[in-house]
Each structure stands twice: as C-alpha cells, then as structure tokens.
Design an enzyme around this catalytic site. Structure first.
Site, PDB file in Angstrom:
ATOM      1  N   HIS A  24       0.647  -0.933   0.334  1.00  0.00           N
ATOM      2  CA  HIS A  24       0.386  -0.026   0.113  1.00  0.00           C
ATOM      3  C   HIS A  24       0.951   1.517  -0.459  1.00  0.00           C
ATOM      4  O   HIS A  24       0.492   2.112   0.804  1.00  0.00           O
ATOM      5  CB  HIS A  24      -1.033   0.298   0.997  1.00  0.00           C
ATOM      6  CG  HIS A  24      -2.460  -0.735   1.255  1.00  0.00           C
ATOM      7  ND1 HIS A  24      -3.325  -0.412   1.963  1.00  0.00           N
ATOM      8  CD2 HIS A  24      -2.661  -1.245   0.132  1.00  0.00           C
ATOM      9  CE1 HIS A  24      -4.439  -1.334   1.401  1.00  0.00           C
ATOM     10  NE2 HIS A  24      -3.907  -2.213   0.369  1.00  0.00           N
ATOM     11  N   HIS A  80     -12.112  -7.534  -6.818  1.00  0.00           N
ATOM     12  CA  HIS A  80     -11.856  -6.564  -6.374  1.00  0.00           C
ATOM     13  C   HIS A  80     -11.002  -5.897  -7.090  1.00  0.00           C
ATOM     14  O   HIS A  80     -10.746  -6.902  -7.587  1.00  0.00           O
ATOM     15  CB  HIS A  80     -11.772  -6.583  -4.221  1.00  0.00           C
ATOM     16  CG  HIS A  80     -11.028  -5.492  -3.923  1.00  0.00           C
ATOM     17  ND1 HIS A  80     -11.397  -4.695  -4.188  1.00  0.00           N
ATOM     18  CD2 HIS A  80      -9.600  -5.066  -3.315  1.00  0.00           C
ATOM     19  CE1 HIS A  80      -9.927  -3.389  -3.495  1.00  0.00           C
ATOM     20  NE2 HIS A  80      -9.494  -4.045  -2.991  1.00  0.00           N
ATOM     21  N   GLU A  82      -8.209  -3.839  -6.602  1.00  0.00           N
ATOM     22  CA  GLU A  82      -7.366  -3.101  -6.215  1.00  0.00           C
ATOM     23  C   GLU A  82      -6.195  -4.606  -7.459  1.00  0.00           C
ATOM     24  O   GLU A  82      -6.096  -5.872  -7.501  1.00  0.00           O
ATOM     25  CB  GLU A  82      -6.960  -3.648  -5.550  1.00  0.00           C
ATOM     26  CG  GLU A  82      -5.612  -2.645  -4.799  1.00  0.00           C
ATOM     27  CD  GLU A  82      -5.827  -2.550  -3.053  1.00  0.00           C
ATOM     28  OE1 GLU A  82      -5.134  -1.572  -2.320  1.00  0.00           O
ATOM     29  OE2 GLU A  82      -6.840  -3.022  -2.627  1.00  0.00           O
ATOM     30  N   ASP A  84      -2.960  -6.469  -6.729  1.00  0.00           N
ATOM     31  CA  ASP A  84      -2.764  -7.738  -6.503  1.00  0.00           C
ATOM     32  C   ASP A  84      -3.572  -8.015  -6.884  1.00  0.00           C
ATOM     33  O   ASP A  84      -3.494  -9.720  -6.575  1.00  0.00           O
ATOM     34  CB  ASP A  84      -2.503  -6.911  -4.580  1.00  0.00           C
ATOM     35  CG  ASP A  84      -3.190  -6.176  -3.726  1.00  0.00           C
ATOM     36  OD1 ASP A  84      -4.292  -5.632  -3.911  1.00  0.00           O
ATOM     37  OD2 ASP A  84      -4.073  -6.965  -2.722  1.00  0.00           O
ATOM     38  N   HIS A 146     -12.823  -2.935   1.272  1.00  0.00           N
ATOM     39  CA  HIS A 146     -12.488  -1.648   1.847  1.00  0.00           C
ATOM     40  C   HIS A 146     -12.569  -0.746   0.511  1.00  0.00           C
ATOM     41  O   HIS A 146     -12.340   0.224   0.745  1.00  0.00           O
ATOM     42  CB  HIS A 146     -11.061  -1.674   2.502  1.00  0.00           C
ATOM     43  CG  HIS A 146      -9.668  -1.827   1.788  1.00  0.00           C
ATOM     44  ND1 HIS A 146      -8.844  -1.319   1.504  1.00  0.00           N
ATOM     45  CD2 HIS A 146      -9.737  -2.857   0.721  1.00  0.00           C
ATOM     46  CE1 HIS A 146      -7.457  -1.585   1.270  1.00  0.00           C
ATOM     47  NE2 HIS A 146      -8.063  -3.080   0.500  1.00  0.00           N
ATOM     48  N   ASP A 165     -10.655  -9.185   0.062  1.00  0.00           N
ATOM     49  CA  ASP A 165      -9.499  -8.468   0.974  1.00  0.00           C
ATOM     50  C   ASP A 165      -9.884  -9.114   2.859  1.00  0.00           C
ATOM     51  O   ASP A 165      -8.916  -8.799   4.042  1.00  0.00           O
ATOM     52  CB  ASP A 165      -9.314  -6.615   0.847  1.00  0.00           C
ATOM     53  CG  ASP A 165      -8.527  -6.425   0.026  1.00  0.00           C
ATOM     54  OD1 ASP A 165      -7.067  -7.905   0.297  1.00  0.00           O
ATOM     55  OD2 ASP A 165      -8.129  -5.961  -0.559  1.00  0.00           O
ATOM     56  N   TYR A 193      -3.846  -6.602  10.636  1.00  0.00           N
ATOM     57  CA  TYR A 193      -4.267  -6.092   9.519  1.00  0.00           C
ATOM     58  C   TYR A 193      -5.647  -5.225   9.466  1.00  0.00           C
ATOM     59  O   TYR A 193      -6.002  -4.372   8.648  1.00  0.00           O
ATOM     60  CB  TYR A 193      -4.672  -7.140   8.395  1.00  0.00           C
ATOM     61  CG  TYR A 193      -5.046  -7.216   6.583  1.00  0.00           C
ATOM     62  CD1 TYR A 193      -4.069  -7.737   5.338  1.00  0.00           C
ATOM     63  CD2 TYR A 193      -6.743  -7.321   6.287  1.00  0.00           C
ATOM     64  CE1 TYR A 193      -4.388  -7.821   4.621  1.00  0.00           C
ATOM     65  CE2 TYR A 193      -7.080  -7.410   5.159  1.00  0.00           C
ATOM     66  CZ  TYR A 193      -6.088  -7.681   4.278  1.00  0.00           C
ATOM     67  OH  TYR A 193      -6.944  -7.666   3.406  1.00  0.00           O
ATOM     68  N   HIS A 226      -5.658 -12.507   1.109  1.00  0.00           N
ATOM     69  CA  HIS A 226      -4.354 -12.959   1.182  1.00  0.00           C
ATOM     70  C   HIS A 226      -4.441 -13.834   2.573  1.00  0.00           C
ATOM     71  O   HIS A 226      -5.081 -13.794   3.532  1.00  0.00           O
ATOM     72  CB  HIS A 226      -3.649 -11.150   2.061  1.00  0.00           C
ATOM     73  CG  HIS A 226      -3.623 -10.425   0.855  1.00  0.00           C
ATOM     74  ND1 HIS A 226      -2.770 -10.577  -0.337  1.00  0.00           N
ATOM     75  CD2 HIS A 226      -4.579  -9.292   0.463  1.00  0.00           C
ATOM     76  CE1 HIS A 226      -2.850  -9.065  -0.798  1.00  0.00           C
ATOM     77  NE2 HIS A 226      -3.889  -8.483  -0.567  1.00  0.00           N
TER      78      HIS A 226
END
Length: 394
Positions: A24, A80, A82, A84, A146, A165, A193, A226
């Site tokens: 991040h 999601h 993002e 990653d 998120h 996430d 986390y 994750h």
C-alpha cells in the site's frame, strides 16, 4: 508451487510472495510476506475467482494449466479491483477473451480504467446467482470493505465464502490452512491487517456482518485473498472481526514521539513513569525508529495516545507529522490524547499536534506540556505528574 484442492473440484491457484516487505505505497510493512490467493472451480463451467499480482501472472497461468487449459475458462469473478488481486487479469483474458467477467458496477469501472480491456462485463448485485453446473455462486456486495467495488462470492453447495480482502492477513507460509500454521502468528497478522486496513471501516463491517448473519448462510470455510484459508474454525476470525468493529480498548497508553536532541525523548520517559506508577500499561516509541505497521496495531487497543515532538520552525518534526497524517485517516473512536514536547528559542510543535488531534476527532485529556531545552528536576516532576493526571482519566 502446485495447486491445492480445497474441496473436490475447487482449487487454490494463488501465489506466495515470500520477499515483499512493503505494501500500500509503503504504508504497510509486511514483515512476514504475503500471498495472493486465487481460486479455480472446475464444473460444467470453468470459473476463476480473482487473480494475482501482475508479476505472478505466469505462476497463476501455469497452475491453472496443470488442472485445465486456461483457454477453457468460462467465467472470471473479480471481487476487488486493486491490482494485487486483478493484476493478472490482462494475461488471463488474453488466453480466454470470450470469458465473461463478473463484478460490481464499480468493479467494471475500476477494471476498465486500470486495463482498458474490451471484456464481456456482467454486473452483479447482492443476491444474484450464477449456475456453474453442480455448483452455483452467490454474490454479496461489500462496498468499502475496503474499496467501493468490493464484493464477496459464496458457494452454497460447499458453504465456502471467498471475501477477497476481508478476513485476510499478510503472511507467507508453506501451509495454506489455519490448522497448518502457528495460531499466535496468524492472529497477530490478522489483527495487524484489520488495524492497518479496516480500522476506519468498523461501522460498515459491523453492518455487513449483521447482514450476512441474517442471510443465514452456513460457512464451513473462508478463503480470503491474502494469507491462509480458515477451515478448522472459520467463525474464529468472524467473531474477532465482530469484536474489533467495537474498537475495544484497555487501560493502556501509547507514547509516540520524535526528538531532535533527546529532550523530548527524556520527557517521554518521565511521562511513562507517571503512567506506569498509576497502573497503566505503557508503550513508548520513537517514530523515527519504530515499525509503523506494528505501532498502529498497538494503538488499536490503547485508550490513550500521547504524542510528542521537538519544535522545528514553529512546527512538529516531519516524521511525527507524517504519522499523524496517516493516523488521522483511521478515525479512532473513544480515545483520549495529549501533546508534549521540547523547544529552543520558540515553541509551536505541541499546538500543531493538538490541532491535528482535534481534527482527527480525538478528545484531549488535558492541556499540552512544553519544556524549554532539557527538562530540569522540577520540569521532570511536571512530566511525571502529566502522566499521573492522564492515568486518572483512563
């Protein structure tokens, strides 16, 4: 790495990133590495749920190829946007350009703006289902858990939820399941986390948990994007989240400071003595030396934040200023705070700290404490009493 069959016909096909240490934009220190989890369902329709970080695209494709030809993928689910989790999407879609991409409306917007792929997007909402053959998928929108695009994917036939996430951790291990890793390290990373990524979203998360409970869906396994997969006791992490959304604190104070010529550090030790002698648990950290990710986790269950800085150009020092800017985004609830610091010919740092704390919404326990140059014996007593007075308000 080889694929791992979670249940008959459903495989983990992710990647383990043993060496990553920052996440991040360097706001999160991943001291134990991380994983990028993707899942492949082999049924009448071949379905890939999430992908991996772009540099691991080759590993993902080869893992899929060891099960089925990637060209046979019918559906790609993007929980999601993002990168990653979506970074391998272009490589996957190049192999199966006719595959349908299922995501939320915000997911479509984000995927297109990241990759500009002319893909066959299928927009889903909470309650929508997708039949794969013997199995089906049910979608649950989870905006702001998120990101605005986030959603969960649930397989009712296996009582398996893939929440991206949510319920994850940054940890790289040889085991894929909660019963194959050290439980203390696992919960340490899970709480770290939550504190670093989900802290400001507690109210939203609490509502989503209530919604899922009302849906009365059985959950035998939680497969986040994750870290490890929860199979032994999946409700352990759900219950932990339910607790964390309430931001439980204990009679603990975290002192965070930055010092130019040690004077503010000396003040911190005297303040800590006053707190400790009053029965308060204390942690002291020089912001220039501490792991900020671990610090945020420590602050998450603390009732008081005591922030100090030497004065430079009528303001606080840059490291503490940067940390306070980061902390402001967490929107802590129910905490008390205080500011302290040393100065030379002119002050200013403690006033600037107080301004940021007020803007963050944290109540000030008392007025700030300033000392010119090095604290003398009388000023040391003032620092000690400063700690005692704060302890009395916890």
């Amino acid at each position: 790495m080889k694929p791992l069959e979670l249940v008959k016909g459903i495989y983990w096909v992710g990647a383990v990133d043993w060496n990553i240490r920052n996440f991040h934009g360097h706001t999160y220190n991943t001291k134990r590495g991380t994983t990028y989890n993707a899942y492949l369902i082999v049924d009448d329709k071949i379905t890939l749920i999430d992908t991996v970080y772009g540099p691991f695209s080759g590993e993902l494709i080869e893992m899929i190829r060891s099960i089925v030809p990637p060209e046979k993928i019918d559906y790609v689910i993007s929980n999601h946007v993002e990168t990653d989790h979506s970074g391998a999407m272009p490589a996957i879609m190049k192999l199966c350009p006719k595959a349908k991409v299922y995501c939320t409306a915000k997911g479509k917007e984000g995927l297109y703006k990241n990759y500009y792929g002319n893909w066959d997007f299928q927009i889903v909402k909470t309650g929508d289902t997708l039949k794969l053959g013997k199995r089906s998928l049910k979608f649950i929108e989870a905006p702001m858990i998120h990101w605005p695009d986030s959603m969960f994917t649930y397989c009712p036939e296996e009582s398996l939820i893939m929440p991206n996430d949510a319920f994850g951790q940054h940890i790289a291990t040889s085991g894929r399941f909660d019963d194959e890793v050290d439980g203390c390290a696992l919960m340490d990373e899970a709480s770290t986390y939550y504190a670093n990524i989900l802290w400001p979203l507690g109210t939203i998360i609490a509502r989503k948990l209530e919604e899922i409970i009302k849906m009365n869906i059985p959950i035998k396994m939680i497969a986040p994007s994750h870290g490890i997969i929860w199979r032994k006791d999946p409700m352990k992490i759900v219950n932990a989240y339910a607790s964390w959304t309430k931001e439980p604190t204990k009679r603990k104070a975290v002192i965070v400071y930055e010092t130019m010529w040690r004077s503010t550090g000396i003040m911190a030790k005297y303040i800590a003595e006053g707190l400790m002698d009053s029965g308060v648990e204390v942690a002291i950290h020089d912001i220039a030396a501490v792991d900020r990710t671990a610090l945020i986790r420590e602050m998450f269950d603390s009732k008081a934040f005591i922030i100090g800085s030497s004065t430079h150009d009528n303001d606080m020092l840059p490291n503490i200023a940067g940390f306070l800017a980061l902390m402001k985004g967490f929107k802590p609830k129910g905490r008390l705070a205080a500011a302290f610091g040393s100065y030379g010919w002119a002050g200013g740092a403690v006033q600037e700290i107080e301004k940021v704390l007020k803007d963050t919404g944290i109540s000030l326990a008392q007025s700030s404490l300033s000392v010119k140059y090095v604290p003398d014996a009388e000023e040391a007593k003032r620092c000690y009493q400063f700690g005692v007075d704060i302890a009395g308000k916890l």
